[in-house]
Design a protein around this motif. Sequence first.
Motif, PDB file in Angstrom:
ATOM      1  N   ALA A  24       0.712  -1.008   0.262  1.00 39.24           N
ATOM      2  CA  ALA A  24      -0.073  -0.088  -0.485  1.00 39.24           C
ATOM      3  C   ALA A  24       0.771   1.396  -0.262  1.00 39.24           C
ATOM      4  CB  ALA A  24      -0.512  -0.345   1.030  1.00 39.24           C
ATOM      5  N   ASN A  25       1.950   1.177   0.742  1.00 41.85           N
ATOM      6  CA  ASN A  25       2.989   2.692   0.570  1.00 41.85           C
ATOM      7  C   ASN A  25       3.358   2.894  -0.637  1.00 41.85           C
ATOM      8  OD1 ASN A  25       2.370   2.939   3.504  1.00 41.85           O
ATOM      9  ND2 ASN A  25       4.466   1.631   4.552  1.00 41.85           N
ATOM     10  N   TYR A  26       3.930   1.497  -1.484  1.00 42.50           N
ATOM     11  CA  TYR A  26       4.319   1.987  -2.487  1.00 42.50           C
ATOM     12  C   TYR A  26       3.217   2.072  -3.489  1.00 42.50           C
ATOM     13  CZ  TYR A  26       7.041   0.702  -6.893  1.00 42.50           C
ATOM     14  OH  TYR A  26       7.182   1.491  -8.199  1.00 42.50           O
ATOM     15  N   ILE A  27       2.165   1.346  -3.312  1.00 38.49           N
ATOM     16  CA  ILE A  27       1.410   2.257  -4.310  1.00 38.49           C
ATOM     17  C   ILE A  27       1.158   3.782  -4.618  1.00 38.49           C
ATOM     18  CG2 ILE A  27      -1.238   1.405  -5.431  1.00 38.49           C
ATOM     19  CD1 ILE A  27      -0.879  -1.314  -4.940  1.00 38.49           C
ATOM     20  N   SER A  28       0.368   4.175  -3.153  1.00 41.84           N
ATOM     21  CA  SER A  28       0.317   4.973  -2.225  1.00 41.84           C
ATOM     22  C   SER A  28       0.852   6.148  -3.213  1.00 41.84           C
ATOM     23  CB  SER A  28      -0.107   5.345  -1.116  1.00 41.84           C
ATOM     24  OG  SER A  28       0.675   5.199  -0.240  1.00 41.84           O
ATOM     25  N   GLU A  29       2.275   6.182  -3.132  1.00 40.86           N
ATOM     26  CA  GLU A  29       3.163   6.931  -3.350  1.00 40.86           C
ATOM     27  C   GLU A  29       2.699   6.794  -5.062  1.00 40.86           C
ATOM     28  OE1 GLU A  29       6.891   6.319  -1.040  1.00 40.86           O
ATOM     29  OE2 GLU A  29       5.648   6.008   0.934  1.00 40.86           O
ATOM     30  N   LYS A  30       4.237   5.811  -5.671  1.00 33.10           N
ATOM     31  CA  LYS A  30       3.869   5.836  -6.682  1.00 33.10           C
ATOM     32  C   LYS A  30       2.883   6.506  -7.653  1.00 33.10           C
ATOM     33  CE  LYS A  30       5.193   3.778 -10.921  1.00 33.10           C
ATOM     34  NZ  LYS A  30       6.938   4.345 -11.447  1.00 33.10           N
ATOM     35  N   LEU A  31       1.647   6.398  -7.218  1.00 33.46           N
ATOM     36  CA  LEU A  31       0.269   7.016  -7.563  1.00 33.46           C
ATOM     37  C   LEU A  31      -0.749   8.231  -7.135  1.00 33.46           C
ATOM     38  CD1 LEU A  31      -1.980   4.159  -8.233  1.00 33.46           C
ATOM     39  CD2 LEU A  31      -0.491   4.458 -10.163  1.00 33.46           C
ATOM     40  N   PHE A  32      -0.208   9.210  -6.374  1.00 35.18           N
ATOM     41  CA  PHE A  32      -0.119   9.728  -5.692  1.00 35.18           C
ATOM     42  C   PHE A  32      -1.766   9.931  -4.886  1.00 35.18           C
ATOM     43  CE2 PHE A  32       3.262  10.572  -8.712  1.00 35.18           C
ATOM     44  CZ  PHE A  32       4.349  11.435  -8.001  1.00 35.18           C
ATOM     45  N   ILE A  33      -1.671   8.665  -4.491  1.00 37.47           N
ATOM     46  CA  ILE A  33      -2.825   9.013  -4.606  1.00 37.47           C
ATOM     47  C   ILE A  33      -2.872   8.249  -2.310  1.00 37.47           C
ATOM     48  CG2 ILE A  33      -4.712   8.496  -6.168  1.00 37.47           C
ATOM     49  CD1 ILE A  33      -4.315   5.719  -5.263  1.00 37.47           C
TER      50      ILE A  33
END
Length: 72
Positions: A24-33
């Motif tokens: 979740a940390n990676y995805i939220s940072e990668k997609l700016f959400i």
Amino acid sequence: MFDLFELSPRQKEVAYLLAYGRDANYISEKLFISKGTLNSHRLNIYRKMNIHSRQELLDLILGEDQEGHSAA
């Protein structure tokens, strides 16, 4: 693969990252959400694909049934 389930472009991005094992940390940072938005996307993806977990997502992508046998 994800086109079969009528996922939005953003849902496809999230689904690919989940399938590649990103957290979740990676995805939220990668997609700016936010993590809340990520969770909403994840739940909508699972609903549209009629699955309940990341493992079921991976099994579907790999074409395996619930016992781990190849569907091909």
